[in-house]
Design a protein around this motif. Structure first.
Motif, PDB file in Angstrom:
ATOM      1  N   THR B  45       0.739  -1.317  -0.166  1.00 54.59           N
ATOM      2  CA  THR B  45      -0.063   0.231  -0.098  1.00 54.59           C
ATOM      3  C   THR B  45       1.041   1.241   0.072  1.00 54.59           C
ATOM      4  O   THR B  45       1.832   1.448   0.962  1.00 54.59           O
ATOM      5  CB  THR B  45      -0.865   0.075   1.289  1.00 54.59           C
ATOM      6  OG1 THR B  45      -1.725  -1.184   1.249  1.00 54.59           O
ATOM      7  CG2 THR B  45      -1.746   0.990   1.348  1.00 54.59           C
ATOM      8  N   VAL B  99     -11.740   3.684  -6.159  1.00 50.84           N
ATOM      9  CA  VAL B  99     -12.546   3.843  -5.198  1.00 50.84           C
ATOM     10  C   VAL B  99     -12.591   5.343  -5.101  1.00 50.84           C
ATOM     11  O   VAL B  99     -11.880   6.128  -4.653  1.00 50.84           O
ATOM     12  CB  VAL B  99     -12.494   3.210  -3.995  1.00 50.84           C
ATOM     13  CG1 VAL B  99     -13.267   3.603  -2.805  1.00 50.84           C
ATOM     14  CG2 VAL B  99     -12.325   1.836  -4.119  1.00 50.84           C
ATOM     15  N   GLN B 101     -14.134   9.239  -3.369  1.00 49.55           N
ATOM     16  CA  GLN B 101     -14.273   9.911  -2.127  1.00 49.55           C
ATOM     17  C   GLN B 101     -15.632  10.053  -1.497  1.00 49.55           C
ATOM     18  O   GLN B 101     -15.945   9.504  -0.571  1.00 49.55           O
ATOM     19  CB  GLN B 101     -13.644  11.573  -2.285  1.00 49.55           C
ATOM     20  CG  GLN B 101     -13.971  12.021  -1.139  1.00 49.55           C
ATOM     21  CD  GLN B 101     -13.330  13.504  -1.014  1.00 49.55           C
ATOM     22  OE1 GLN B 101     -12.670  13.816  -2.088  1.00 49.55           O
ATOM     23  NE2 GLN B 101     -13.113  13.923   0.306  1.00 49.55           N
ATOM     24  N   GLN B 164     -20.056   3.434   0.505  1.00 45.26           N
ATOM     25  CA  GLN B 164     -18.632   3.114   0.104  1.00 45.26           C
ATOM     26  C   GLN B 164     -18.541   1.841   0.053  1.00 45.26           C
ATOM     27  O   GLN B 164     -17.565   1.441  -0.887  1.00 45.26           O
ATOM     28  CB  GLN B 164     -17.847   3.734   1.615  1.00 45.26           C
ATOM     29  CG  GLN B 164     -16.491   4.228   0.838  1.00 45.26           C
ATOM     30  CD  GLN B 164     -16.323   5.108  -0.277  1.00 45.26           C
ATOM     31  OE1 GLN B 164     -16.589   4.798  -1.167  1.00 45.26           O
ATOM     32  NE2 GLN B 164     -15.930   6.294  -0.092  1.00 45.26           N
ATOM     33  N   ILE B 168     -16.424  -0.018  -3.133  1.00 44.63           N
ATOM     34  CA  ILE B 168     -15.509  -0.755  -3.117  1.00 44.63           C
ATOM     35  C   ILE B 168     -15.965  -2.258  -4.029  1.00 44.63           C
ATOM     36  O   ILE B 168     -14.956  -2.772  -4.824  1.00 44.63           O
ATOM     37  CB  ILE B 168     -15.141  -1.085  -1.996  1.00 44.63           C
ATOM     38  CG1 ILE B 168     -14.510  -0.078  -1.081  1.00 44.63           C
ATOM     39  CG2 ILE B 168     -14.155  -2.423  -1.507  1.00 44.63           C
ATOM     40  CD1 ILE B 168     -14.265   0.056   0.419  1.00 44.63           C
ATOM     41  N   CYS B 181      -7.391   4.266  -3.986  1.00 42.15           N
ATOM     42  CA  CYS B 181      -8.533   4.817  -3.297  1.00 42.15           C
ATOM     43  C   CYS B 181      -8.268   6.441  -3.272  1.00 42.15           C
ATOM     44  O   CYS B 181      -7.131   6.733  -2.532  1.00 42.15           O
ATOM     45  CB  CYS B 181      -8.400   4.054  -1.857  1.00 42.15           C
ATOM     46  SG  CYS B 181      -8.325   2.335  -1.764  1.00 42.15           S
ATOM     47  N   ASP B 182      -9.236   7.313  -3.664  1.00 43.49           N
ATOM     48  CA  ASP B 182      -8.919   8.641  -3.447  1.00 43.49           C
ATOM     49  C   ASP B 182      -9.960   8.972  -2.430  1.00 43.49           C
ATOM     50  O   ASP B 182     -11.073   9.163  -2.254  1.00 43.49           O
ATOM     51  CB  ASP B 182      -9.426   9.271  -4.735  1.00 43.49           C
ATOM     52  CG  ASP B 182      -9.252  10.913  -4.827  1.00 43.49           C
ATOM     53  OD1 ASP B 182      -8.537  11.041  -4.049  1.00 43.49           O
ATOM     54  OD2 ASP B 182      -9.547  11.401  -5.762  1.00 43.49           O
ATOM     55  N   PRO B 184     -11.067   7.701   0.612  1.00 41.78           N
ATOM     56  CA  PRO B 184     -12.165   6.769   0.714  1.00 41.78           C
ATOM     57  C   PRO B 184     -12.851   6.860   2.057  1.00 41.78           C
ATOM     58  O   PRO B 184     -13.901   6.355   2.104  1.00 41.78           O
ATOM     59  CB  PRO B 184     -11.513   5.311   0.498  1.00 41.78           C
ATOM     60  CG  PRO B 184     -10.196   5.541   0.885  1.00 41.78           C
ATOM     61  CD  PRO B 184      -9.743   6.836   0.521  1.00 41.78           C
ATOM     62  N   LEU B 200     -10.962  -2.773   3.862  1.00 38.22           N
ATOM     63  CA  LEU B 200      -9.805  -2.631   2.651  1.00 38.22           C
ATOM     64  C   LEU B 200      -8.643  -3.353   2.884  1.00 38.22           C
ATOM     65  O   LEU B 200      -8.218  -4.072   2.284  1.00 38.22           O
ATOM     66  CB  LEU B 200      -9.365  -1.028   2.832  1.00 38.22           C
ATOM     67  CG  LEU B 200     -10.524  -0.023   2.114  1.00 38.22           C
ATOM     68  CD1 LEU B 200     -10.097   1.241   1.929  1.00 38.22           C
ATOM     69  CD2 LEU B 200     -10.678  -0.501   0.401  1.00 38.22           C
ATOM     70  N   TYR B 211      -2.571  -1.277  -3.304  1.00 33.88           N
ATOM     71  CA  TYR B 211      -3.198  -0.128  -3.070  1.00 33.88           C
ATOM     72  C   TYR B 211      -2.408   1.279  -3.495  1.00 33.88           C
ATOM     73  O   TYR B 211      -1.278   1.051  -2.706  1.00 33.88           O
ATOM     74  CB  TYR B 211      -3.866  -0.052  -1.753  1.00 33.88           C
ATOM     75  CG  TYR B 211      -4.814  -0.879  -1.358  1.00 33.88           C
ATOM     76  CD1 TYR B 211      -5.886  -1.207  -2.359  1.00 33.88           C
ATOM     77  CD2 TYR B 211      -5.285  -1.476  -0.028  1.00 33.88           C
ATOM     78  CE1 TYR B 211      -7.070  -2.210  -2.026  1.00 33.88           C
ATOM     79  CE2 TYR B 211      -6.100  -2.278   0.327  1.00 33.88           C
ATOM     80  CZ  TYR B 211      -7.129  -2.660  -0.441  1.00 33.88           C
ATOM     81  OH  TYR B 211      -8.213  -3.566  -0.196  1.00 33.88           O
ATOM     82  N   PHE B 213      -3.311   4.766  -1.879  1.00 32.59           N
ATOM     83  CA  PHE B 213      -4.348   5.225  -0.946  1.00 32.59           C
ATOM     84  C   PHE B 213      -3.858   6.802  -0.760  1.00 32.59           C
ATOM     85  O   PHE B 213      -3.114   7.073  -0.191  1.00 32.59           O
ATOM     86  CB  PHE B 213      -4.011   4.421   0.672  1.00 32.59           C
ATOM     87  CG  PHE B 213      -4.968   4.774   1.460  1.00 32.59           C
ATOM     88  CD1 PHE B 213      -6.262   3.785   1.556  1.00 32.59           C
ATOM     89  CD2 PHE B 213      -4.943   5.918   2.320  1.00 32.59           C
ATOM     90  CE1 PHE B 213      -7.283   4.002   2.294  1.00 32.59           C
ATOM     91  CE2 PHE B 213      -6.059   5.973   3.060  1.00 32.59           C
ATOM     92  CZ  PHE B 213      -7.275   4.978   3.166  1.00 32.59           C
TER      93      PHE B 213
END
Lengths: 345, 336
Positions: B45, B99, B101, B164, B168, B181-182, B184, B200, B211, B213
């Motif tokens: 990540t 994913v 916001q 959310q 996902i 993931c912006d 998330p 997650l 990821y 993130f």
């Protein structure tokens, strides 16, 4: 005429200077909507001393902003109605005052900072005009004097080149600067109580640090009481003296800041503390609170937190909801099992 | 196969500023992303942190192909996405999903959950035959902790955290290897945030995902990320492992950012090493010469205005930092 002329504050009958600047007693607010009655605030009480910072902590929909609106007298009615309780400013019950008297309290003695400064400021007037308006309406100053006071205020909240910026419109300021304008506006008439509703939620962390430092400094200088409404446990740990934790329209725990963080006595408070990641800890396990907060139109019987609570027993699922138990002389918690939750010292 | 699933080389995105309607003239550009080099390894990540306006969301949009880069290259599993055929680019996109916001605006209110999660199969019909799609959608719902029987419900019937989860599930539909993931969890309540973060982490463990993130919340990033990149005005100014960034930050901006994060422990009040920055982030349309942070930096000297510091290892901390005067300062544990 000099600008520092001390114009007298509008008089308010029945004020006892020895009473607390703000006391909320058993406040009840409901929203009458098409889908039924939403019980947004169900008996909220707290005191605020001069110079003290009281944090009201809770998630969205727990009633913390509605409480603030009720204190300020800016609740949208309908659909919102205050159905019970008292809001005392130095012994005067604000809820019993006519609107004309109430206006003398608003901004003069109790002022408020809103979360979103862009929508709280009027986009078609310069910030200087909006600040000066306060002095003209409440203090009867001339345009020229009022404008000079506006510049002083922008200086006070450390906006660079205040003399030029006073003629700018809200959209010409950055987010942090706009929040400073909001603070200047709230402090204009030297209030004794400041209510800050999520003042830094929309800001970046470095700007948040600037704004919180500024608020703390101004509060100290003026010995002002601050009601800080937020969901950010980090900000609260940094500035609050006392904390009221709210859930589904009720205060479920009330204590000093050290007690709340070291030995929470309500499962919800405890759950919140265990579910936030910390900057200074690594490899930490996050234990999430299961489930969702209840709908305010349909709050479960008994303790509102019982469907999400690991301690819940039959007694928790029956009305009445647990009262605030005295955990120690200076703290209360609304849980039947506060002893188990808190653990031994 | 190589261990690097995603790589960018000098990735740049400038948005032109134009004047006039009929005779359009460009008079400048917002340099949203201005030369980003990063690598994402399999199963890790990578956290990307920075304040609003630093270009982190534009970076996300570039990586998933929602924006075309002004210059620079993006490699997905070793393939340069700007040089392959359109068909291959389309296939490449399957492997990297987003994913978003805001779970309230990123789901179409007029589509059922089943249609939302199944829509990727409409775009990439060869992944799964029509007959098996519904079962797969239910499987995905179960995977993200939602009731598979709710497949015919609409987004408004779910809470923020549940929505959310739907987002996902949609990102997982095509079995991607990389999930972007912006922010998330930033729109979610505190008690719900932890549920989504735990989900997650569980999915990464079970499916071997990598990821990226992106977040402004440094505490959340510390919790979830193995490596962290700090962005300022379109550039990465420091990158390293989670320990390197949080315990031994060397760039003044990273130090200021970390010191500004409030820690939920009142005993640390007044004992922390707080650096309060003055001023605001300069406009990305007109970034300062040399080091972009120099206008707010307490260490700035003449050389900072003249020469742009490169992202390289300068001291014994062992990780790259874009500061001429990089020096370790532990701001997070400064309480002792």
């Amino acid at each position: 005429m000099s600008t520092d002329v001390n114009v007298k504050m509008e008089a308010l009958a029945g004020v006892d200077p020895n009473a607390l600047p703000l006391q909320v007693k058993d406040l009840q607010v409901e929203f009458r909507t098409r889908n039924g009655i939403a019980h947004a605030v169900n008996g909220v009480s707290f005191d605020l001393r001069a110079g003290e910072t009281r944090a009201i902590l809770g998630e969205s929909g727990c009633g913390k902003s509605v409480t603030a609106q009720a204190i300020m007298g800016i609740l949208d009615s309908p659909p919102g109605f205050i159905t019970g309780g008292e809001i005392l400013y130095r012994g005067v019950d604000l809820l019993k005052l006519p609107e004309s008297e109430r206006r003398k309290v608003r901004a003069n003695r109790i002022a408020m900072i809103f979360q979103d400064a862009l929508s709280a400021l009027n986009p078609v007037f310069t910030v200087g005009f909006q600040l000066a308006e306060l002095f003209r309406k409440h203090r009867g100053m001339s345009r020229k004097d009022a404008k000079a006071r506006a510049v002083e205020l922008l200086d006070l909240v450390k906006i660079p080149a205040a003399k030029q910026r006073v003629n700018d419109y809200p959209h010409q300021f950055s987010g942090g600067m706009r929040q400073r304008v909001m603070i200047a506006m709230a402090l204009a008439l030297d209030p004794e109580v400041l209510i800050a509703d999520e003042p830094t939620t929309a800001l970046d962390v470095t700007v948040q640090a600037q704004i919180m430092a500024l608020l703390a400094e101004l509060q100290r200088e003026r010995n002002m009481g601050l009601v800080l409404i937020t969901h950010d446990m980090g900000v609260v740990a940094d500035v609050a003296d006392r904390i009221s934790v709210m859930y589904a329209g009720r205060v479920i725990e009330e204590a000093g800041v050290h007690d709340i963080y070291s030995t929470p006595a309500h499962p919800y408070t405890k759950g919140l503390l265990e579910s936030i990641p910390r900057l200074d800890l690594k490899g930490q396990q996050l234990s999430a609170i299961k489930g969702l907060p209840p709908m305010l139109t349909n709050i479960p019987p008994g303790c509102a937190f019982n469907p999400r609570c690991g301690y819940a027993q039959d007694i928790c699922r029956q009305d009445p909801a647990p009262a605030l138990f005295q955990v120690s002389p200076s703290r209360t918690a609304a849980c039947h099992f506060w002893k188990e939750v808190k653990g031994d010292e | 196969m190589s261990d690097i699933v995603l790589e960018t080389r000098d990735l740049v995105k400038h948005f032109p500023l134009t004047r006039g309607v009929v005779f359009k003239k460009q008079y400048g550009a917002v340099r949203a992303v201005d030369g980003i080099n990063l690598q994402l390894r399999r199963g890790e990540t990578l956290g990307v942190v920075g304040e609003s306006g630093c270009g982190k969301s534009t970076l996300a949009r570039l990586l998933v192909g929602l924006e075309t880069p002004t210059s620079g290259d993006l490699f997905v599993q070793g393939k340069n996405m700007s040089q392959v055929s359109a068909e291959e680019r389309r296939r490449g996109r399957r492997n990297i999903q987003l994913v978003m916001q805001d779970p309230y605006t990123s789901l179409n209110p007029r589509m059922t959950v089943g249609d939302i999660i199944g829509e990727p199969f409409e775009v990439h019909p060869d992944v799964l035959p029509k007959a098996r799609r519904r079962a797969r959608v239910q499987e995905l719902l179960d995977l993200v902790g939602l009731n598979p029987d709710h497949i015919n419900r609409y987004p408004h019937q779910f809470s923020g955290g549940q929505r959310q989860r739907i987002g996902i599930a949609r990102a997982l539909a095509l079995n991607p290897e990389i999930i972007l993931c912006d922010e998330p969890v930033s729109a979610l309540d505190v008690s719900i945030q932890a549920q989504v973060i735990n989900l997650l982490e569980k999915l990464q463990h079970e499916l071997g995902l990598s990821y990226i993130f992106i977040a402004h919340d440094l505490s959340v990033v510390r919790h979830i990320a193995n490596r962290v990149a700090v962005m300022y005005l379109g550039r990465i100014i420091e990158i390293g492992t989670e320990d390197e960034i949080y315990d031994n930050p060397t760039h003044p901006y990273t130090q200021a950012l970390l010191s500004a994060v409030p820690v939920p422990d009142p005993r640390l009040r007044g004992h922390r090493d707080q650096i309060v920055l003055t001023g605001d982030v300069p406009s990305p349309a007109n970034p300062p010469s040399g080091c972009r942070f120099r206008t707010r930096c307490w260490k700035a000297q003449d050389v900072c205005a003249e020469q742009e510091p490169m992202l390289e290892v300068r001291d014994k901390s062992g990780h790259p930092s874009a500061c001429h005067f990089a020096e370790v300062r532990d701001v997070v544990h400064a309480s002792e």
